[in-house]
Design an enzyme around this catalytic site. Structure first.
Site, short mmCIF file in Angstrom:
data_model
loop_
_atom_site.label_atom_id
_atom_site.label_comp_id
_atom_site.label_asym_id
_atom_site.label_seq_id
_atom_site.Cartn_x
_atom_site.Cartn_y
_atom_site.Cartn_z
CG ASP A 217 -2.26 0.75 0.86
OD1 ASP A 217 -2.17 1.97 0.76
OD2 ASP A 217 -3.32 0.13 0.72
CG HIS B 56 -1.13 1.18 -3.58
ND1 HIS B 56 -2.31 0.75 -3.02
CD2 HIS B 56 -0.71 0.18 -4.40
CE1 HIS B 56 -2.59 -0.47 -3.48
NE2 HIS B 56 -1.64 -0.83 -4.31
#
Length: 421
Positions: free
Chosen positions: A214, A237
């Protein structure tokens, strides 16, 4: 006044004053037994240096002038059910290791590459996609004048370091290895998710190495004066601000600098996201000197974020969308992953949660802005190519912003303007 050191793993315990006096005590370790009670009993007075099973959560009291040192290797329980039981308990603090406040607090790992590791045993959770009652990592809450350095985290189940309400932190030389050994995706996500989250004021992150599933760093509401630099992110991310303004909440983020970072095979490199119908503002945010390698969305800004699991984007009649002001993306160099049919590992739906209607997969910049709420947002000095050799594109709706954004604002080819040179 004296400083205390709590040293976890592989040697005697020591309690030090500034004058240098030491006393020594060894906390016994028994195989296949939870060492947390013994650690907590010794913690107030001694330094622990030995390998331990941290099979139940540790919550530190308010600390002043204390250094906690991880010298050996800590282990979470290998039993998923055991961990879930603790996380579901009413008295769970929100993290497996919780610092609940203090002044002049240091969390220090070990520079020896073989020691100082914290093993989360996340692989078994990822293999079965288990996302219920996952253990969060380290909570550094309400700490003033703190340091997190030389920590090494291996296969954490969920997020790693949260910094809620803290002030004046230096976070450097840390390693997070949350990559999967197979095709199972490392869902180290939960709120707040990610490698690091910045939830306070006056933070310096530098020389960190993060492999995760993430955000590498997420800057959340309430953050001010945050610097991230000289670091490496892989599989993540991106370097993110947000999400902000969920359910109409008033968000505030100000004075953030991300610079000199390598983004390797990440979904995003630079990302801003605020919820549809949000409130508040994000002001003075810069991403500078970012190298990206096989990244799907190098620069992505949306003021229209929503939970795609709930269905189509909601219609918003709010005139108080989270405002953004003075955003700069400067000196991005790299390669866009536009491989046909490529699907990033966190995609488990059709379409994927990161799907952008109309996108070609070749965009170096996507500006999904809300009319009348974006001021002085510029992308400049961009050098990008696609893996397939196709022309680089952008997405931008010129009806949402009237100023020069550094390129011709349209859905089409990337054409720099004067402001973008």
């Amino acid at each position: 006044m004296f400083a205390r050191t709590l040293r976890l793993l592989f040697a005697p315990l020591a309690y030090a004053t500034v004058a240098g006096a030491w006393s020594t005590f060894v906390v016994p370790h028994t195989e296949n037994v939870d060492d947390t009670p013994a650690l907590m009993a010794a913690m107030s007075n001694y330094t622990l240096k030995r390998p331990y099973n941290v099979w139940s959560p540790i919550t530190f009291p308010h600390l002043t002038n204390v250094e906690v040192v991880i010298s050996g290797n800590l282990s979470y329980p290998t039993s998923i059910e055991t961990v879930q039981g603790y996380v579901a308990a009413a008295n769970y603090s929100g993290a497996w290791f919780s610092f609940t406040g203090g002044n002049n607090v240091t969390l220090r790992g070990n520079t020896d590459p073989d020691w100082g590791w914290v093993a989360g045993h996340g692989q078994q959770w990822w293999d079965i996609m288990q996302q219920t009652n996952r253990p969060q990592g380290w909570l550094f809450k309400d700490v003033t004048d703190g340091v997190i350095t030389d920590m090494k985290i291996y296969k954490p189940v969920a997020w790693n370091f949260a910094t809620t309400g803290s002030n004046n932190l230096h976070i450097f030389n840390n390693i997070i290895l949350a990559g999967s050994d197979n095709t199972s995706f490392p869902f180290n996500t939960c709120v707040p998710k990610d490698g690091f989250s910045a939830g306070g004021t006056n933070f310096l992150f530098e020389n960190n190495y993060v492999v995760n599933g993430d955000d590498c760093l997420t800057v959340v509401s309430g953050a001010k004066n945050i610097t991230w630099r000289d670091s490496y992110c892989e599989g993540s991310h991106g370097l993110s601000v947000g999400s902000l303004g969920e359910s109409g909440q008033v968000a505030s983020v100000e004075n953030v600098l991300f610079e000199n970072t390598i983004m390797n095979r990440t979904l995003y490199a630079a990302r801003f996201k605020s919820w549809t119908g949000g409130n508040g503002a994000a002001i003075n945010i810069t991403w500078k000197d970012i190298a990206f390698i096989d990244v799907m969305f190098p620069i992505d800004v949306t003021q229209n974020y929503w939970d795609q699991g709930d269905g189509p984007r909601p219609n918003s009649s709010s005139v108080n969308e989270t405002h953004i002001e003075n955003f700069l993306f400067d000196g991005f160099v790299g390669v866009i992953n536009d491989t046909p049919g490529y699907v990033e590992g966190s995609c488990i739906t059709d379409p994927c949660w990161y799907y952008v209607s109309g996108a070609t997969g070749k965009e170096v910049v996507i500006f999904d802005l809300y009319l009348g709420t974006a001021t002085n947002i510029v992308a400049k000095s961009l050098v990008a190519r696609t893996l397939t050799g196709a022309p680089v594109a952008v997405m931008c709706n010129s009806s949402t912003i009237s100023s020069d954004v550094g390129f011709v604002c349209l859905d089409g080819p990337y054409i720099p303007t004067q402001a973008g040179l």
